[in-house]
Design a protein around this motif. Structure first.
Motif, PDB file in Angstrom:
ATOM      1  N   GLN A  76      54.176   7.906  49.350  1.00 36.56           N
ATOM      2  CA  GLN A  76      55.058   7.910  50.524  1.00 36.56           C
ATOM      3  C   GLN A  76      54.474   8.893  51.528  1.00 36.56           C
ATOM      4  N   ASP A 115      55.323  11.374  54.179  1.00 38.39           N
ATOM      5  CA  ASP A 115      56.520  12.092  54.633  1.00 38.39           C
ATOM      6  C   ASP A 115      56.244  12.996  55.822  1.00 38.39           C
ATOM      7  N   GLU A 167      48.541  12.244  44.530  1.00 35.95           N
ATOM      8  CA  GLU A 167      49.127  13.592  44.514  1.00 35.95           C
ATOM      9  C   GLU A 167      48.090  14.632  44.133  1.00 35.95           C
ATOM     10  N   VAL A 176      45.655  15.430  46.912  1.00 34.02           N
ATOM     11  CA  VAL A 176      46.269  16.398  47.823  1.00 34.02           C
ATOM     12  C   VAL A 176      46.188  17.804  47.232  1.00 34.02           C
ATOM     13  N   GLU A 177      46.478  17.927  45.967  1.00 36.33           N
ATOM     14  CA  GLU A 177      46.412  19.243  45.309  1.00 36.33           C
ATOM     15  C   GLU A 177      45.013  19.840  45.408  1.00 36.33           C
ATOM     16  N   LEU A 235      44.229  21.071  48.806  1.00 36.54           N
ATOM     17  CA  LEU A 235      44.918  22.345  49.039  1.00 36.54           C
ATOM     18  C   LEU A 235      44.195  23.492  48.341  1.00 36.54           C
ATOM     19  N   PHE A 278      52.196  24.753  53.412  1.00 39.12           N
ATOM     20  CA  PHE A 278      52.063  23.331  53.064  1.00 39.12           C
ATOM     21  C   PHE A 278      53.414  22.629  53.031  1.00 39.12           C
ATOM     22  N   LYS A 279      53.404  21.412  53.570  1.00 34.11           N
ATOM     23  CA  LYS A 279      54.629  20.613  53.596  1.00 34.11           C
ATOM     24  C   LYS A 279      54.482  19.324  52.797  1.00 34.11           C
ATOM     25  N   THR A 280      53.479  18.509  53.135  1.00 33.71           N
ATOM     26  CA  THR A 280      53.291  17.248  52.419  1.00 33.71           C
ATOM     27  C   THR A 280      51.887  16.726  52.674  1.00 33.71           C
ATOM     28  N   GLY A 281      51.482  15.696  51.938  1.00 31.03           N
ATOM     29  CA  GLY A 281      50.133  15.182  52.140  1.00 31.03           C
ATOM     30  C   GLY A 281      49.966  13.774  51.587  1.00 31.03           C
TER      31      GLY A 281
END
Lengths: 528, 134
Positions: free
Chosen positions: A110, A112, A434, A437-438, A441, A455-458
């Motif tokens: 998703q 976001d 996911e 993204v990790e 980061l 961080f918010k979302t990715g």
């Protein structure tokens, strides 16, 4: 080889430029000397002649397919387009707030992001020499804004240099240029280039290097006002009582050389990365939408092609619904322009010639990964004064690109947090979204520690898992041997797309290949 | 590792679990080398590179095109074919011979011939048979 007026051969000059400053500069020099061209685009198509009621089936509604649809309908052809996806654009694609992306394997992410924020998983910048893309954008009202490629205040970073601390681009750039200029100027001044340049040119060269590398009267690059006016000051110029600046310490050439960071400052010299570059406002798929606004009525969406046959008098293609159960549908036309990537086309049943089939089945598709990261605030601007552009690193993320729009705005901003090729991208692609993204980061935080708090979302896109292309772009194993044969009309079918161009992966390549196919198809039709 | 723990927490909050969520992958030893894969064991090599396309469960995937399943794939009856494909590539699949050495190719070939319910352990690949196919 004819020597020029200065007494050196063109090849020798090019060779010297190439050796001294890298192939990008060499290519730029060739362009000025009339050997290289920017684009083969020669202006808008104006196809004259009666298409005699001919019909064309176009496979794929990416930019190549939609270019063909637009131009052929304008020329009077009956056109139909089949597209696997529910929307047009192919790899010209944007993920924005509210989107859901399901990759091969059924894994879903998703998106976001905050309203208005986006990431372009595929093409993300338009060079100013890609005249065809730019012209179609102008024609279709696609609003363009500057894309920052080079930012002197962004970072270059190597975990093995400068104790792993990111360095400002401008510092490495100025010090590398200064150090190289000093060396070359001294050599030229001492008459050691006499075998390569005339005495007069050697004098001009010394003078040029003195300015270019900001050398002092002893032809040395030293800490002081001149070098700081390029690389930045320890205490910057100001006004009033605190106005007097303090120079920063230069880094010796040997340290720059050993750091390897010189390899991360020349990207913007490449012909297709030179300032000015553009991006569409709101995301790259605005280009696709521009085309779709013109030819969307010709497109059948959700159609998965399963068979393509050249017949005595035309082309027959069979398709089934991309999702769910459904009947086979057969489309017939006089001609076909097939823009399906060879990675996919190689799995479709066809009766193409053995030569064409061999070429289609001999093209692997590159691996690449992009990760978009949204942060609560634009700390790269607020804390570090980085406005657009790209930081380069030897970390597996390879680069961080800062948004070229929305400067100084409050609220969440989206970075391109990883743009990866090669062995690292295989590993990124083997991870769930996911974890991509990790990883972005984890590595990016080594350059921007603010990642931890902001961080918010990715979202992470691995190109080998993109359902409609199975990879990023086509790789010719033997282009010299195969390319022209792939361009030939096979029965009644012509291939088009970025893979049928010398601008692989670029939207311009897809469009130019399509324009060329359309011209040749029209010549064939009007000649008979 | 602190960074990772924070990132995991944030991601879990930001990306809600769905029915199609992929299984987490152990990335110990990954991302060590920009031009080669460093994994040694067949399963680790598979998870770090092959799973991107042939999927973590070896069942392949279907979109506009497809990636063949390795589970139950009779092209794996012998070792020669998968050795050839991995080293040289096939159709859309890039050649991986430059990123994997002979031992690694042999290890992953033996893994896919005996994993995912496959039971083809006879005449396993060796570094020597891989070298001979290059």
């Amino acid at each position: 080889m004819l020597p020029n007026e200065a007494g050196i051969s063109r090849r020798a000059l090019l060779s010297m430029i190439g050796t001294a400053a890298g192939s990008a500069v060499m290519y730029g020099a060739m362009s000025k000397m009339g050997l290289a061209q920017e684009s083969t685009w020669t202006g808008r198509l104006d196809l004259q002649g009666d298409p005699k009621g001919a019909s064309v089936l176009i496979l794929g509604a990416g930019l190549a397919g939609m270019t063909a649809a637009f131009e052929l309908r304008n020329a009077g052809y009956t056109v139909k387009v089949l597209e696997y996806r529910k929307k047009a654009g192919g790899r010209c694609w944007t993920l924005r707030s509210g989107d859901t992306y399901t990759e091969l394997g059924g894994f879903t992410q998703q998106v976001d992001f905050a309203e208005g924020n986006y990431i372009n998983p595929g093409p993300w910048r338009i060079p100013s020499d890609h005249f065809a893309v730019l012209d179609y954008c102008k024609r279709f009202g696609v609003e363009l804004e500057p894309f920052q490629q080079v930012n002197y205040n962004a970072y270059v970073h190597d975990t093995n240099a400068f104790d792993g601390k990111p360095q400002r681009f401008k510092e490495i750039d100025a010090d590398f240029r200064g150090g190289v200029s000093e060396l070359l100027a001294k050599v030229a001044d001492q008459g050691m280039l006499d075998q390569m340049v005339t005495e007069e040119d050697a004098e001009i060269l010394v003078s040029a290097l003195k300015g270019w590398g900001v050398l002092d009267d002893d032809l040395e690059y030293v800490t002081g006002e001149a070098s700081s006016s390029h690389r930045g000051w320890k205490v910057p110029e100001g006004g009033g009582t605190t106005g007097k600046p303090v120079p920063s310490e230069i880094t010796p050439l040997s340290v720059i050389l050993q750091s390897g960071l010189w390899s991360k400052i020349s990207g913007g010299h490449h012909l297709h990365m030179q300032t000015t570059m553009f991006q569409p406002k709101g995301g790259m798929d605005m280009v696709a939408r521009g085309f779709e606004g013109e030819v969307g009525d010709l497109i059948t969406y959700g159609a998965k092609v399963t068979r393509i046959e050249n017949t005595e008098t035309g082309v027959r293609a069979t398709w089934i619904p991309s999702e769910g159960e459904g009947e086979e549908t057969v489309e017939e036309a006089d001609y076909c322009i097939c823009t399906i990537p060879f990675s996919v086309l190689g799995q479709i049943e066809t009766n193409f010639s053995s030569r064409m089939t061999g070429i289609i089945q001999n093209m692997p598709y590159y691996s690449a990964t992009k990760v978009g990261l949204e942060f609560k605030r634009r700390f790269w601007e607020e804390d570090e004064h980085i406005y657009g552009g790209i930081s380069y690193t030897n970390l597996p993320i390879s680069q961080i690109s800062y948004p070229s729009t929305g400067y100084f705005s409050d609220g969440p901003g989206v970075l391109l947090g990883a743009y990866v090729w090669g062995a690292y991208s295989y590993q990124f692609n083997a991870l769930p979204g996911e974890q991509r993204v990790e990883k972005a980061l984890e590595y990016g935080a080594q350059i921007h520690p603010q990642y931890h708090d902001e961080f918010k979302t990715g979202v992470g896109v691995g190109w080998h898992r993109v359902p409609w292309s199975l990879g990023c772009f086509g790789q010719w194993k033997d282009r010299d041997a195969d390319y022209m044969d792939a361009c030939q009309m096979d029965g009644r079918t012509l291939m088009a797309g970025e893979h049928i161009s010398y601008l692989p992966a670029w939207m311009e390549g897809a469009i130019l290949s399509s324009i060329d196919a359309v011209k040749r198809l029209h010549e064939t039709v009007t000649a008979t | 590792m602190k960074i990772k723990a924070i990132a995991t927490l944030l991601c879990a909050a930001a990306l809600p679990a769905t029915a199609d969520e992929a299984p987490r992958v152990d990335t110990t030893g990954w991302f060590e080398n920009p031009s080669k894969l460093d994994q040694v064991e067949g399963e680790d090599i598979y998870n770090a590179i092959c799973a991107a396309c042939h999927m973590p469960n070896g069942k392949g995937a279907v979109g506009a095109g497809m990636y063949p399943a390795l589970a139950g794939n009779e092209n794996l009856l012998g070792a020669d074919y998968p050795i050839y494909v991995i080293v040289n590539g096939l159709r859309g699949m890039p050649a991986l011979g430059g990123q994997l050495d002979d031992e690694q190719v042999a290890a992953v070939v033996n893994y896919i011939r005996t994993g995912f319910g496959n039971e083809w352990s006879e005449d396993p690949a060796t570094a020597e048979t891989v070298a001979a196919s290059r």
